[in-house]
Design a protein around this motif. Structure first.
Motif, PDB file in Angstrom:
ATOM      1  N   SER A  56       0.886  -1.227   0.060  1.00 25.20           N
ATOM      2  CA  SER A  56       0.109   0.187   0.077  1.00 25.20           C
ATOM      3  C   SER A  56       1.045   1.182  -0.109  1.00 25.20           C
ATOM      4  O   SER A  56       0.414   1.926  -0.550  1.00 25.20           O
ATOM      5  N   ARG A  60       0.685   4.066  -2.893  1.00 27.06           N
ATOM      6  CA  ARG A  60       0.536   5.625  -2.623  1.00 27.06           C
ATOM      7  C   ARG A  60       1.812   6.533  -3.129  1.00 27.06           C
ATOM      8  O   ARG A  60       1.760   7.369  -3.742  1.00 27.06           O
ATOM      9  N   GLU A  63       1.748   6.878  -6.803  1.00 29.28           N
ATOM     10  CA  GLU A  63       0.567   7.820  -7.271  1.00 29.28           C
ATOM     11  C   GLU A  63       1.255   9.167  -7.020  1.00 29.28           C
ATOM     12  O   GLU A  63       0.993  10.127  -7.896  1.00 29.28           O
TER      13      GLU A  63
END
Length: 401
Positions: A56, A60, A63
């Motif tokens: 995760s 992130r 992104e």
């Protein structure tokens, strides 16, 4: 398989063309990290893929990196890419140790978020300058390679010829914007249909491309990045209202980058009361409407913007509700008191005139309309507002025969 349904424009109604796509057989494969875990080969990659928390974090971070790259001018983007490669080498020295990786990921994410915020602010300042100096804005945007800057250059080519954005550059920029949507074939298919539809003007197609790009650019997020495109509604009028309204016929319409209404017309007590009295029926109709209800919600938001930014449009005969479609008469003639009790309908009918008077007053004080023009536009605004909701209520929970 794609099934396309259309709701045609109705005379005197602001309802927009609604494209509803039902997509079957979509590939739902997801990667557990910023890379394909099925192709993992190193200890680092295995460690990230096998740990949901690290995966995760990696997602992130990726992104944030991609968003930052998209919002930086070319030379700064090159510098960031070099920095990121150096960071990846530092990451690899962790040799798969989860605590080491977690610390590095957190630090890098914080750095990228700060850079992304600064980059977005700088780019937004350029975009906000377009109305005052489109030539200078174009020159600055040309230093960027990201999809948002590219979509704005296409906008300038269409609506500000003095910016001297060339046809060749528009072609290249258009390709780069479409490429940025590679992970969203649904949006690509919607846009392709719009661009190839001979009934859709080129202004609307360009604005739709801009709208889709803004949707993906990180506005209105947790960091509070405000919209800076709101000037286009006053400048481009009907084409902008059409392009930014209901588009997908699904919950995706809830993400439409629609600016807030100007002024406080719809915050006035009379409008608050009118809204409060019709809400119970809107709620009932929404229960039976599925995700397509978000298309109506988007159109209603566009209407509020339209009514406050360009109220002069409501002086046009095309914006007036025909007498045969009088929404007040539709409310009176509702035949199923079990679904919508008469007492509630009578309360709603009483609330119409105060909303009309409040709109007249607002148009005179805020928009300097004459008394007669204010009365005409107020009638059209209130009737259209009610007609849109009565259409929604009738379609989704109409009275029984």
């Amino acid at each position: 398989m794609i099934v396309r349904l259309q709701r045609a424009n109705l005379p005197g109604s602001p309802r927009l063309l609604l494209c509803l796509y039902l997509v079957f057989g979509v590939n739902t494969t997801v990667h557990a990290a910023s890379f394909d875990c099925a192709k993992a080969t190193s200890d680092i990659e295995y460690s990230i893929c096998n740990n949901p928390d690290l995966s995760s974090l990696d997602d992130r971070l990726n992104e944030s990196y991609q968003l930052t790259m998209a919002n930086l001018p070319g030379d700064q983007a090159d510098t960031l890419r070099t920095e990121q490669r150096s960071w990846l080498k530092q990451r690899d020295t962790c040799n798969g140790q989860e605590s080491c990786l977690s610390d590095l990921f957190s630090q890098r994410a914080a750095q990228l978020q700060n850079t992304a915020k600064q980059a977005a602010s700088a780019l937004d300042n350029i975009i906000a300058s377009i109305p005052a100096d489109p030539v200078a804005a174009a020159q600055q945007l040309q230093q960027y390679r990201g999809p948002l800057a590219s979509a704005w250059l296409i906008y300038l080519h269409q609506f500000a010829p003095a910016s001297k954005v060339t046809d060749a550059e528009v072609e290249t920029r258009h390709q780069s914007v479409i490429k940025a949507m590679n992970d969203d074939t649904f949006s690509q298919s919607v846009l392709r249909d719009i661009e190839n539809d001979p009934k859709t003007g080129h202004d609307v197609a360009v604005l739709t491309l801009l709208r889709m790009t803004i949707e993906r650019a990180g506005y209105e997020n947790a960091d509070g990045r405000p919209y800076v495109h709101c000037f286009i509604f006053k400048q481009q009028g009907a084409a902008a209202y059409e392009a930014f309204g209901a588009l997908y016929g699904s919950s995706r319409d809830s993400q439409a980058p629609i600016c807030s209404p100007l002024g406080e017309l719809f915050e006035r007590p009379a409008w608050q009361q009118l809204t409060k009295l019709i809400e119970p029926m809107i709620g009932k109709a929404s229960e039976n409407s599925g995700t397509i209800r978000f298309a109506s919600y988007a159109d209603w938001a566009i209407f509020r913007l339209h009514a406050t930014v360009s109220p002069e449009d409501f002086l046009k005969p095309s914006q007036r509700t025909p007498a045969t479609d009088d929404p007040a008469q539709l409310i009176r003639s509702w035949s199923d008191d079990k679904v919508w009790p008469q007492a509630q309908r009578e309360q709603l009918l009483v609330a119409i005139e105060p909303a009309r008077l409040a709109t007249m007053g607002w148009l005179q004080t805020e928009k300097h309309f004459s008394a007669s023009d204010a009365a005409t536009a107020a009638d059209a605004i209130v009737n259209t507002w009610l007609s849109d909701r009565m259409d929604f209520i009738s379609e989704m929970s109409g009275p029984e025969d």
